[in-house]
Design a protein around this motif. Structure first.
Motif, PDB file in Angstrom:
ATOM      1  N   LYS A 269      -2.510   6.925  -5.617  1.00 23.90           N
ATOM      2  CA  LYS A 269      -3.734   7.492  -5.053  1.00 23.90           C
ATOM      3  C   LYS A 269      -4.093   8.792  -5.765  1.00 23.90           C
ATOM      4  O   LYS A 269      -5.263   9.122  -5.917  1.00 23.90           O
ATOM      5  CB  LYS A 269      -3.539   7.776  -3.566  1.00 23.90           C
ATOM      6  CG  LYS A 269      -3.907   6.599  -2.694  1.00 23.90           C
ATOM      7  CD  LYS A 269      -3.792   6.965  -1.233  1.00 23.90           C
ATOM      8  CE  LYS A 269      -3.831   5.727  -0.374  1.00 23.90           C
ATOM      9  NZ  LYS A 269      -3.203   5.950   0.931  1.00 23.90           N
TER      10      LYS A 269
ATOM     11  N   VAL B 247      -5.974   2.426  -3.791  1.00 20.55           N
ATOM     12  CA  VAL B 247      -4.824   1.630  -3.354  1.00 20.55           C
ATOM     13  C   VAL B 247      -5.104   0.906  -2.044  1.00 20.55           C
ATOM     14  O   VAL B 247      -4.833  -0.287  -1.902  1.00 20.55           O
ATOM     15  CB  VAL B 247      -3.580   2.537  -3.207  1.00 20.55           C
ATOM     16  CG1 VAL B 247      -2.433   1.758  -2.600  1.00 20.55           C
ATOM     17  CG2 VAL B 247      -3.185   3.098  -4.552  1.00 20.55           C
TER      18      VAL B 247
ATOM     19  N   GLU C  83       0.833  -1.197   0.000  1.00 18.08           N
ATOM     20  CA  GLU C  83       0.000   0.000   0.000  1.00 18.08           C
ATOM     21  C   GLU C  83       0.870   1.249   0.000  1.00 18.08           C
ATOM     22  O   GLU C  83       0.626   2.200  -0.740  1.00 18.08           O
ATOM     23  CB  GLU C  83      -0.904  -0.010   1.235  1.00 18.08           C
ATOM     24  CG  GLU C  83      -1.898   1.122   1.238  1.00 18.08           C
ATOM     25  CD  GLU C  83      -2.768   1.116   2.489  1.00 18.08           C
ATOM     26  OE1 GLU C  83      -2.777   0.100   3.206  1.00 18.08           O
ATOM     27  OE2 GLU C  83      -3.419   2.130   2.738  1.00 18.08           O
TER      28      GLU C  83
ATOM     29  N   LEU D  86       2.535   1.768  -3.357  1.00 19.41           N
ATOM     30  CA  LEU D  86       1.615   2.163  -4.424  1.00 19.41           C
ATOM     31  C   LEU D  86       0.919   3.494  -4.135  1.00 19.41           C
ATOM     32  O   LEU D  86       0.157   3.985  -4.958  1.00 19.41           O
ATOM     33  CB  LEU D  86       0.543   1.084  -4.630  1.00 19.41           C
ATOM     34  CG  LEU D  86       1.026  -0.263  -5.180  1.00 19.41           C
ATOM     35  CD1 LEU D  86      -0.129  -1.239  -5.281  1.00 19.41           C
ATOM     36  CD2 LEU D  86       1.691  -0.096  -6.534  1.00 19.41           C
ATOM     37  N   SER D  87       1.188   4.074  -2.945  1.00 24.34           N
ATOM     38  CA  SER D  87       0.415   5.254  -2.547  1.00 24.34           C
ATOM     39  C   SER D  87       0.493   6.426  -3.542  1.00 24.34           C
ATOM     40  O   SER D  87      -0.460   7.192  -3.625  1.00 24.34           O
ATOM     41  CB  SER D  87       0.802   5.690  -1.144  1.00 24.34           C
ATOM     42  OG  SER D  87       2.173   5.957  -1.100  1.00 24.34           O
TER      43      SER D  87
END
Lengths: 287, 268
Positions: B148, B154, B141, B144-145
């Motif tokens: 967002k 995400v 998370e 991959l933020s």
């Protein structure tokens, strides 16, 4: 009378040959007569479920034998498959195994696997449905539209339809309301009487097994700790409590009465308790 | 049989590898895969292998666990090996019969491909064995933020992954139970034609799906009862923070990439 099922020196070890190996059954022997109602009690993890799965050949003993009608069920493949049908096993929460479109088809799954003729399958489905009190209209609905208690009865009918000579049930009344429990227990008893089948019922409810069973098997720590009539078993209340098991409430009450010096006999059902109390009361009246 | 599936299994431990930040381990895996795919000679493979061997040794994960996880992939490995063995052209023909020729290049390539897959899987296992599903999804998370900003959900995605991983063992257990129950009603999964065997799966799959949906429903209710409403404004109990071992790991990874690049450019 010859026993229908014999268990001889059964040993079973899970994950044998790995570091996770652990013994689930250690030298268990007993035999089952046709028409007997046996209650199987034991603590969680005592080996009850493992034992039950051996009786119809789902698990293969590490050592020891299971004899059905005097023949070793692992002697050849045909006998193993026969054992699946002649010894019916109803798992815990059996309603989670329903899968067919209609109740009728689901109950017919077992008999169809036996390779019976369509007429015979039909007869068995209707008879099994009768045992568990399902109506003809209910046979045509989807099992997923039924209530929890009804689903359970469909699942039990699915095993009864194979007309097993030994019917094993693992906690058949778990999670049901009192009325549903009574009904299921009545259905099982009706099947036993009609077919002279042997019943093995695993249960945590001491009052249920005490009321129905003529014999109790107590498993503790992978061993068969006790094997006797309910009276014999519940007389050893102290040992049962040490195993983390319970005794029926009335039995506990009467043990207390005995301890207080009141001359009552051991009981394990409400009916017996009532009779016993009446006896004492009348005895006092005469005195 | 189903118990052999080790996907997503976590071996608790307290080695350096266990304590690394999950983001470090995720990046390390990606870098390692890149290094593996750029490797093309015995020497570069040996270096990649050495890196992996040291990592596994440090992690204290039993080698047996990794080997056990490979079992379901044996078929893929053999298939890859055979394909590369027979369908690689080359000059130095060793054996030639009918329409099949085996060349020295083919053998080398087959070995390389199989070894590459083996190392790739081992590295992935090292990640899942040493990282709990929760920290793995936390790391994912966090990595991959940036997405967002592009309105990618995400947090929701990583929560889904976390739940999926969590339920693998539960569903395997459930499947085992259903198989036993249907066997008790005489279901036969081991004999018959292919069509028959596929049909025999219906009594397993229907109850399995129903129970999966039921569990999902119950879980959703339980999460809502605890006021779960997605990632907005959600804080974390364990904040991810890079520490010294993480920096060391990055240094080692950079070194690995550099060495691989130098060795292949020199042409060894």
């Amino acid at each position: 009378m010859t026993p229908i099922l014999q268990v001889q020196n059964l040993h079973y070890t899970y994950s044998i040959g790995t570091p996770f190996a652990h013994t689930a059954l250690d030298d268990v022997s007993f035999s089952v007569m046709p028409g007997e109602f046996i209650g199987v009690i034991g603590h969680t993890g005592s080996g009850k479920s493992t034992l039950m799965q051996h009786l119809n050949g789902l698990l293969k003993p590490t050592s020891g034998k299971i004899l059905l009608d005097g023949k070793d069920i692992w002697a050849d493949k045909k006998l193993t498959r026969q054992a699946r049908f002649r010894v019916g096993l109803v798992f815990q929460y059996p309603e989670y195994q329903l899968f067919e479109e209609t109740v009728y088809k689901d109950i017919a799954f077992g008999p169809k696997n036996m390779g019976l003729s369509p007429e015979e399958v039909d007869r068995r489905v209707r008879e099994a449905a009768g045992f568990v009190g399902l109506t003809d209209a209910q046979l045509e609905v989807s099992p997923f539209d039924l209530s929890g208690g009804q689903k359970r009865r469909v699942a039990i009918a699915g095993v009864i339809a194979m007309e097993p000579e030994v019917l094993i049930l693992d906690e058949p009344t778990a999670g049901l309301d009192p009325e549903g429990r009574e009904e299921i227990l009545r259905n099982i008893e009706a099947y036993r009487k009609a077919k002279n089948a042997a019943i093995l019922m695993v249960s945590h409810s001491m009052s249920d097994v005490a009321r129905l069973a003529s014999r109790l098997l107590v498993l503790n720590d992978s061993n068969l700790a006790m094997d006797g009539t309910p009276l014999e078993v519940f007389a050893r209340a102290g040992e049962l409590v040490d195993m983390g098991l319970d005794i029926p409430d009335v039995t506990r009450l009467f043990l207390r009465l005995q301890a207080m010096g009141i001359p009552v006999n051991q009981v394990y059902t409400l009916e017996q308790a009532a009779a016993e109390l009446r006896r004492i009361k009348e005895g006092n009246a005469h005195a | 049989m189903l118990k052999d599936i080790t996907l997503g299994q976590y071996f608790p431990g307290n080695s350096v590898v266990h304590r690394l930040d999950p983001r470090t381990k995720l990046i390390a895996l990606i870098v390692y895969i890149v290094a593996l795919f750029t490797a093309g000679s015995w020497l570069t493979y040996a270096i990649a292998f050495g890196f992996l061997a040291v990592s596994i040794a440090v992690s204290q994960i039993p080698l047996k666990a990794i080997v056990r996880g490979m079992k379901p992939l044996v078929f893929v490995l053999i298939f890859t090996g055979i394909l590369n063995l027979f369908f690689t052209g080359g000059e130095r023909v060793l054996v030639s019969f009918w329409r099949i020729t085996i060349t020295l290049e083919g053998i080398t390539r087959a070995i390389f491909m199989v070894v590459r897959i083996l190392m790739l899987i081992s590295a992935t296992f090292l990640l899942t064995y040493t990282t709990s599903p929760i920290s793995l999804t936390d790391g994912l998370e966090s990595l991959l933020s940036p997405l967002k900003k592009l309105r990618m959900p995400v947090h929701e995605l990583s929560m889904m992954m976390c739940i999926a991983l969590r339920f693998i063992p539960t569903l395997i257990e459930e499947t085992d139970k259903i198989i036993s129950a249907q066997k008790a009603r005489g279901a036969d999964f081991e004999s018959g034609s292919l069509m028959k065997r596929v049909k025999a799966l219906v009594p397993i799959l229907v109850p399995l799906f129903i129970s999966a949906f039921r569990r999902a429903d119950e879980l959703a209710t339980a999460m809502e009862c605890r006021c779960y409403h997605g990632g907005d404004g959600r804080t974390k109990m364990k904040l991810l923070r890079l520490k010294r071992p993480d920096y060391c790991a990055f240094l080692l990874l950079t070194a690995l990439l550099c060495v691989q690049a130098i060795v292949s450019s020199v042409g060894l």
